[in-house]
Design a protein around this motif. Structure first.
Motif, PDB file in Angstrom:
ATOM      1  N   PRO A  76       0.792  -1.241   0.000  1.00  0.00           N
ATOM      2  CA  PRO A  76       0.000   0.000   0.000  1.00  0.00           C
ATOM      3  C   PRO A  76       0.822   1.289   0.000  1.00  0.00           C
ATOM      4  O   PRO A  76       0.547   2.200  -0.781  1.00  0.00           O
ATOM      5  CB  PRO A  76      -0.834  -0.127   1.282  1.00  0.00           C
ATOM      6  CG  PRO A  76      -0.977  -1.602   1.492  1.00  0.00           C
ATOM      7  CD  PRO A  76       0.294  -2.202   1.012  1.00  0.00           C
ATOM      8  N   ARG A  77       1.811   1.371   0.901  1.00  0.00           N
ATOM      9  CA  ARG A  77       2.501   2.662   1.023  1.00  0.00           C
ATOM     10  C   ARG A  77       3.358   3.008  -0.195  1.00  0.00           C
ATOM     11  O   ARG A  77       3.313   4.147  -0.669  1.00  0.00           O
ATOM     12  CB  ARG A  77       3.308   2.703   2.324  1.00  0.00           C
ATOM     13  CG  ARG A  77       2.413   2.915   3.546  1.00  0.00           C
ATOM     14  CD  ARG A  77       3.152   2.766   4.853  1.00  0.00           C
ATOM     15  NE  ARG A  77       3.572   1.388   5.065  1.00  0.00           N
ATOM     16  CZ  ARG A  77       3.794   0.851   6.253  1.00  0.00           C
ATOM     17  NH1 ARG A  77       3.660   1.575   7.332  1.00  0.00           N
ATOM     18  NH2 ARG A  77       4.194  -0.406   6.355  1.00  0.00           N
ATOM     19  N   PRO A  78       4.140   2.058  -0.730  1.00  0.00           N
ATOM     20  CA  PRO A  78       4.892   2.391  -1.949  1.00  0.00           C
ATOM     21  C   PRO A  78       3.990   2.767  -3.120  1.00  0.00           C
ATOM     22  O   PRO A  78       4.301   3.687  -3.877  1.00  0.00           O
ATOM     23  CB  PRO A  78       5.680   1.096  -2.247  1.00  0.00           C
ATOM     24  CG  PRO A  78       5.780   0.399  -0.936  1.00  0.00           C
ATOM     25  CD  PRO A  78       4.527   0.738  -0.192  1.00  0.00           C
ATOM     26  N   ILE A  79       2.870   2.064  -3.264  1.00  0.00           N
ATOM     27  CA  ILE A  79       1.958   2.382  -4.365  1.00  0.00           C
ATOM     28  C   ILE A  79       1.381   3.775  -4.171  1.00  0.00           C
ATOM     29  O   ILE A  79       1.268   4.568  -5.106  1.00  0.00           O
ATOM     30  CB  ILE A  79       0.825   1.333  -4.463  1.00  0.00           C
ATOM     31  CG1 ILE A  79       1.401  -0.035  -4.840  1.00  0.00           C
ATOM     32  CG2 ILE A  79      -0.220   1.758  -5.491  1.00  0.00           C
ATOM     33  CD1 ILE A  79       0.405  -1.179  -4.689  1.00  0.00           C
ATOM     34  N   MET A  80       1.005   4.082  -2.938  1.00  0.00           N
ATOM     35  CA  MET A  80       0.474   5.411  -2.630  1.00  0.00           C
ATOM     36  C   MET A  80       1.517   6.476  -2.958  1.00  0.00           C
ATOM     37  O   MET A  80       1.207   7.526  -3.537  1.00  0.00           O
ATOM     38  CB  MET A  80       0.090   5.465  -1.153  1.00  0.00           C
ATOM     39  CG  MET A  80      -0.725   6.669  -0.739  1.00  0.00           C
ATOM     40  SD  MET A  80      -2.460   6.588  -1.224  1.00  0.00           S
ATOM     41  CE  MET A  80      -3.091   5.315  -0.142  1.00  0.00           C
ATOM     42  N   HIS A  95       4.770  -4.628   5.959  1.00  0.00           N
ATOM     43  CA  HIS A  95       4.620  -3.871   4.713  1.00  0.00           C
ATOM     44  C   HIS A  95       3.177  -3.430   4.477  1.00  0.00           C
ATOM     45  O   HIS A  95       2.941  -2.440   3.788  1.00  0.00           O
ATOM     46  CB  HIS A  95       5.115  -4.706   3.533  1.00  0.00           C
ATOM     47  CG  HIS A  95       6.607  -4.715   3.379  1.00  0.00           C
ATOM     48  ND1 HIS A  95       7.432  -5.337   4.274  1.00  0.00           N
ATOM     49  CD2 HIS A  95       7.408  -4.160   2.444  1.00  0.00           C
ATOM     50  CE1 HIS A  95       8.698  -5.183   3.889  1.00  0.00           C
ATOM     51  NE2 HIS A  95       8.714  -4.467   2.787  1.00  0.00           N
ATOM     52  N   LEU A  96       2.233  -4.177   5.020  1.00  0.00           N
ATOM     53  CA  LEU A  96       0.833  -3.810   4.788  1.00  0.00           C
ATOM     54  C   LEU A  96       0.393  -2.650   5.666  1.00  0.00           C
ATOM     55  O   LEU A  96      -0.449  -1.861   5.290  1.00  0.00           O
ATOM     56  CB  LEU A  96      -0.074  -5.015   5.059  1.00  0.00           C
ATOM     57  CG  LEU A  96      -0.004  -6.141   4.032  1.00  0.00           C
ATOM     58  CD1 LEU A  96      -0.854  -7.317   4.490  1.00  0.00           C
ATOM     59  CD2 LEU A  96      -0.479  -5.664   2.672  1.00  0.00           C
ATOM     60  N   GLY A  97       0.936  -2.572   6.877  1.00  0.00           N
ATOM     61  CA  GLY A  97       0.470  -1.546   7.797  1.00  0.00           C
ATOM     62  C   GLY A  97      -0.618  -2.077   8.709  1.00  0.00           C
ATOM     63  O   GLY A  97      -0.892  -3.277   8.743  1.00  0.00           O
ATOM     64  N   GLU A  98      -1.268  -1.176   9.424  1.00  0.00           N
ATOM     65  CA  GLU A  98      -2.263  -1.578  10.423  1.00  0.00           C
ATOM     66  C   GLU A  98      -3.428  -2.310   9.765  1.00  0.00           C
ATOM     67  O   GLU A  98      -4.113  -1.761   8.899  1.00  0.00           O
ATOM     68  CB  GLU A  98      -2.785  -0.336  11.148  1.00  0.00           C
ATOM     69  CG  GLU A  98      -3.804  -0.661  12.236  1.00  0.00           C
ATOM     70  CD  GLU A  98      -4.562   0.569  12.714  1.00  0.00           C
ATOM     71  OE1 GLU A  98      -4.232   1.687  12.262  1.00  0.00           O
ATOM     72  OE2 GLU A  98      -5.479   0.406  13.535  1.00  0.00           O
ATOM     73  N   VAL A  99      -3.664  -3.530  10.189  1.00  0.00           N
ATOM     74  CA  VAL A  99      -4.761  -4.324   9.635  1.00  0.00           C
ATOM     75  C   VAL A  99      -6.045  -3.927  10.357  1.00  0.00           C
ATOM     76  O   VAL A  99      -6.108  -3.949  11.591  1.00  0.00           O
ATOM     77  CB  VAL A  99      -4.486  -5.830   9.805  1.00  0.00           C
ATOM     78  CG1 VAL A  99      -5.689  -6.656   9.340  1.00  0.00           C
ATOM     79  CG2 VAL A  99      -3.243  -6.227   9.014  1.00  0.00           C
ATOM     80  N   VAL A 100      -7.071  -3.571   9.602  1.00  0.00           N
ATOM     81  CA  VAL A 100      -8.315  -3.101  10.203  1.00  0.00           C
ATOM     82  C   VAL A 100      -9.476  -4.062   9.958  1.00  0.00           C
ATOM     83  O   VAL A 100     -10.533  -3.953  10.574  1.00  0.00           O
ATOM     84  CB  VAL A 100      -8.680  -1.701   9.681  1.00  0.00           C
ATOM     85  CG1 VAL A 100      -7.608  -0.693  10.070  1.00  0.00           C
ATOM     86  CG2 VAL A 100      -8.885  -1.698   8.177  1.00  0.00           C
TER      87      VAL A 100
END
Lengths: 286, 161
Positions: free
Chosen positions: A140-144, B64-69
């Motif tokens: 998500p963050r790199p794509i963003m 890498h995904l971040g906070e899972v909600v």
């Protein structure tokens, strides 16, 4: 007959437009100044396409196409609420008003928050193979971050544009919301831009429980701004296409080609919520 | 031991969790990789115990995904196929498919994740497990990566981007 599945790299050094006919319809290369060795991206442009239809096309392309796509929809027809995949209507919507005024509610296949879209919303979507962009990790963050670098070109010298947490802002006012879906081999990043909006429509949306820190508990009208105050619709769309053309060889694609060429019976998950579902959610508080 | 202490202190400085258990393989990417598990290139792990295999996503993936909600899981009694998606995790703005490293019948699903999706971030290899499967093919398990191979895979993936 079928959608062209191979990703091919073409080398062009001159501004040129070529057309050719294949068994899957007609395609047109878009004039670009530098496109040597760039991956191909199919560009579809719509005006006023219903948002449900746009999302169905996107979900099908993400799940069944091996090519790269850019979809631009210049406004949708009717005001529609669009929730993310896990959105809870009772938390996000003023359900009583929504039902009273029969505002359609869609649950889309990507993550992210809730928006109300209408003819003043401009949609830009990128659907890419994981290898399409060198050095980009499919998370998500790199794509963003990659997407914001494209829009930095669009808004260069205009307003105080940047990516703030996961939103596109001028200063600290949001004008673009993002959402993504990432599969084993591809990802989609789509954005709804508030070129204009009807203040009355914001009343259908509650203040979300999960909000970016920079929102600082501001109400809708203090939080968002209109892109029309910075740029015309046509300029925005032209500059977006130009920015995409710096990284992809753009090829114009017609919708009828998609409809004729799908070889899979794909069933999208994006759908309208029924009145019964909204009523049940209101009762259950979900 | 020296390498473990260096990595641990560096991880502390970077505010990254790095448990100091003897069976850990510590990688330069500072994601935790456990010995004894098998790993897929799409960053899921499998723990095979007796007739049941437990599946989840790795520390590298959750980081890498971040906070899972939100976590979308299948129903028990269904089946999974190697390499195919069986669910998804939502992290703020993105849904990401979770793919099964092996084929088999789903015998249990982690119901805690519906109320506490963040377990995938805080405890990806233990409380954040996603499904338990009765494997249909032992050869599929053998074809997965071991901890050392997966650690190297993560390092190469991060280095190439």
């Amino acid at each position: 007959m079928g959608i062209l599945c191979c990703v091919c790299f073409l080398q062009e050094e001159e501004k040129e437009t070529r057309t050719w006919n294949s068994s899957s319809g007609s395609k047109m290369l878009i004039p670009q100044t530098r496109n040597i060795g760039l991956p191909i991206m199919n560009l579809m442009r719509f005006k006023g396409l219903p948002i449900l239809q746009q999302l169905h096309i996107e979900e099908q392309l993400l799940r069944t196409s091996s090519e790269n796509w850019c979809i631009i929809n210049d406004g949708t027809n009717d005001p529609t609420i669009v929730m993310g995949v896990s959105g809870k209507p009772a938390e996000l919507l003023e359900i009583e008003s929504v039902l009273r005024d029969q505002v359609p509610v869609i649950r889309r296949f990507t993550g992210g928050g809730t928006v109300i879209v209408d003819p003043g919303t401009i949609f830009v979507t990128y659907i890419c193979n994981k290898e399409a962009i060198p050095d980009l990790q499919p998370y998500p963050r790199p794509i963003m971050s990659w997407s914001s670098s494209l829009y930095s070109k669009v808004f260069q010298g205009i307003g105080d544009f940047h990516l703030r947490e996961n939103d596109y802002v001028f200063g600290n006012h949001k004008f673009g919301g993002n959402a993504q879906s990432i599969t084993k081999t591809k990802w989609i990043h789509h954005t709804s831009f508030l070129w204009d909006f009807d203040v009355r429509n914001m009343a259908y949306l509650k203040l979300p429980k999960r909000a970016p820190a920079y929102r600082s508990a501001r109400g809708h009208l203090d939080f968002i701004c209109r892109l029309k105050d910075y740029m015309s619709r046509s300029t925005f769309i032209d500059k977006t296409v130009e920015a995409a053309g710096t990284q992809f060889l753009l090829r114009s694609f017609e919708l009828e080609t998609i409809e004729n060429c799908s070889e899979t019976e794909f069933r999208p998950s994006t759908r309208f919520l029924t009145n019964e579902e909204l009523e049940a959610a209101a009762v259950a508080g979900q | 031991m020296a390498l473990r202490m260096w990595a641990s202190s560096t991880a502390n400085a970077l505010k990254i969790s790095c448990a100091s258990k003897p069976y850990l393989s510590l990688s330069r990417c500072f994601s935790t990789v456990l010995d004894g598990l098998k790993y897929a290139e799409s960053h899921e792990w499998v723990k095979h115990e007796g007739s049941v295999a437990t599946i989840g996503i790795t520390d590298h993936a959750q980081d890498h995904l971040g906070e899972v909600v939100f976590v979308e899981l299948p129903e028990p009694g269904g089946s999974v196929s190697k390499g195919k998606g069986f669910g998804a995790v939502e992290s703020v703005k993105a849904t990401s498919d979770v793919n099964s490293p092996i084929s088999g019948e789903i015998v249990e699903v982690n119901s805690k994740l519906s109320e506490a999706p963040g377990l995938i971030n805080s405890s990806p290899y233990e409380e954040g497990w996603m499904i338990k499967v009765k494997p249909s093919s032992s050869s599929e398990l053998e074809s997965l990566m071991g901890s050392k191979e997966y650690t190297k895979f993560c390092e190469e993936e991060d280095a190439s981007h």
